[in-house]
Write a protein that holds these residues in place. Structure first.
Motif, short mmCIF file in Angstrom:
data_model
loop_
_atom_site.label_atom_id
_atom_site.label_comp_id
_atom_site.label_asym_id
_atom_site.label_seq_id
_atom_site.Cartn_x
_atom_site.Cartn_y
_atom_site.Cartn_z
N LEU A 196 38.94 26.12 46.49
CA LEU A 196 38.30 27.43 46.27
C LEU A 196 38.53 27.87 44.83
O LEU A 196 39.64 27.73 44.30
N THR A 197 37.49 28.42 44.23
CA THR A 197 37.65 28.89 42.86
C THR A 197 36.79 30.12 42.61
O THR A 197 35.76 30.34 43.25
N ASP A 198 37.28 30.94 41.68
CA ASP A 198 36.53 32.11 41.21
C ASP A 198 37.07 32.42 39.81
O ASP A 198 38.03 31.78 39.35
N LEU A 199 36.48 33.41 39.19
CA LEU A 199 36.90 33.78 37.84
C LEU A 199 38.39 34.11 37.80
O LEU A 199 39.10 33.76 36.87
N GLN A 200 38.83 34.81 38.83
CA GLN A 200 40.27 35.14 38.95
C GLN A 200 40.71 34.90 40.37
O GLN A 200 39.91 35.04 41.30
N VAL A 201 41.97 34.56 40.53
CA VAL A 201 42.52 34.47 41.88
C VAL A 201 43.09 35.85 42.21
O VAL A 201 44.21 36.19 41.85
#
Ligand SMILES: NC(=O)c1ccc[n+]([C@@H]2O[C@H](COP(=O)([O-])OP(=O)(O)OC[C@H]3O[C@@H](n4cnc5c(N)ncnc54)[C@H](O)[C@@H]3O)[C@@H](O)[C@H]2O)c1
Length: 247
Positions: free
Chosen positions: A41-46
Motif C-alpha cells: 500500500l502506498t500514498d503520498l504520506q503514511v
C-alpha cells in the motif's frame, strides 16, 4: 481434484495499490485483502488512518509513502518489493479551479494535475512493465474518469484532459503489454462519494440513480480488472458511472 480457483480470487497476487489512503484506494485495499491478495500500500504520506487500515487488513506486506510524481521514488519502491504481479493505481488530484479565464489560473495548476494524474501512471508503468513482460504475466488497472470522456462538469480543463490522457495511456500500454500477457485496463468512474467530491456541490438528485456512487462500487471493477477473470481484457476503460453517460 482441486476445486477450480474462483475467477475473482486474488490468491497469489502481489498487488500494489496507490492512493491507498483515499476513498477508492482504501476501498480497493479492503476488497483485495478479502479476495486474498498480498498488498503493498502506498500514498503520498503514511497517515495514522492509513496505518490503521493497513494493520486491520490481512495480507499487507508493507505500507510506504511515495510521491507518484517522482520517478526515483516510484522506482525505489517498486525495486524494493521484489516481484509485483499487479497494480491498482488510484492516486489522483482534482483541484476544482476551473476558472481558467482568471489571471490567477496559471500553468502551475496544469502542470501539477498532469504530473499527478498522468505522469504518475507513466512512472508506475515504466517501473513495472519490464518485469511483468519478462515474467510474461501482469495486470494494471488505472483510474480514468467520466470527465475524460465528456469533459468535467465541475472539474477543471486540466483534470478532464489528464483523465482523457489516462484513457489513451491505458491503450498505449495495452498495445505493448498484451502480447506478453500483461493486461492493462482502466475504469472511468462517475461521481463517487469520496474526499475528492465531498463539499463540491455534487447533488444526488441530479444523478440518474438519485445517488452518488460508492467507493466500493469502483473497487469491485478495479479488483476484477486485476483478477484472473479479466484474462482476455486489454485496453478497456470500463464505465462505472451510474448511467450519467451511456455509449
Ligand atoms: N471520486 C470521484 O468522483 C472520481 C471520479 C472519477 C475518477 N476518480 C479518480 O479515482 C481516483 C481515486 O479518487 P478518490 O475519489 O479516491 O480520491 P481521494 O482524494 O479520496 O484519493 C486520492 C488519493 O491520491 C493521493 N495522492 C494525491 N497526490 C498524490 C501524489 N503526488 N503521490 C501519491 N499519492 C497522491 C491522495 O493522498 C489520496 O489519498 C483518482 O484518480 C480520481 O481522479 C474519482
Amino acid at each position: 481434484m482441486q476445486p477450480a480457483r474462483p475467477p475473482h480470487s486474488l490468491q497469489g497476487t502481489r498487488l500494489l495499490i496507490t492512493g491507498a489512503a483515499g476513498g477508492i484506494g482504501s476501498a480497493a485495499a479492503r476488497l483485495c485483502s478479502a479476495l486474498g491478495a498480498e498488498l503493498i500500500l502506498t500514498d503520498l504520506q503514511v497517515t495514522p488512518e492509513l496505518d490503521r487500515l493497513a494493520s486491520s487488513l490481512k495480507g499487507v506486506m508493507t505500507v510506504q509513502a511515495c510521491d507518484v510524481t517522482q520517478r526515483s521514488q516510484v522506482e525505489a519502491l517498486v525495486h524494493s518489493q521484489g516481484e509485483i504481479s499487479a497494480l491498482i493505481d488510484t492516486a489522483g488530484i482534482c483541484p476544482y479551479d476551473d476558472d481558467w479565464l482568471s489571471p490567477d489560473w496559471n500553468e502551475k495548476a496544469f502542470e501539477k494535475v498532469m504530473q499527478v494524474n498522468l505522469l504518475g501512471p507513466i512512472n508506475w508503468a515504466r517501473a513495472l512493465l519490464p518485469g511483468m513482460i519478462e515474467r510474461q504475466q501482469g495486470r494494471m488497472a488505472f483510474c480514468g474518469s467520466v470527465a475524460g470522456w465528456m469533459g468535467g462538469v465541475r472539474a477543471g480543463p486540466h483534470y478532464a484532459a489528464s483523465k482523457g490522457g489516462v484513457h489513451a495511456l491505458v491503450r498505449w500500454l495495452a498495445q505493448r503489454g498484451t502480447p506478453h500477457n500483461v493486461m492493462v485496463n482502466g475504469v472511468a468512474p462517475g461521481v463517487i462519494d469520496t474526499g475528492m467530491t465531498s463539499g463540491h456541490g455534487y447533488q444526488a438528485h441530479t444523478q440518474p440513480m438519485k445517488r452518488l456512487g460508492q467507493a466500493d462500487e469502483i473497487a469491485h471493477v478495479l479488483s476484477f480488472l486485476v483478477s484472473p477473470g479479466a484474462s482476455f481484457m486489454a485496453g478497456c476503460i470500463l464505465d462505472a458511472n451510474g448511467g450519467i453517460l451511456m455509449r
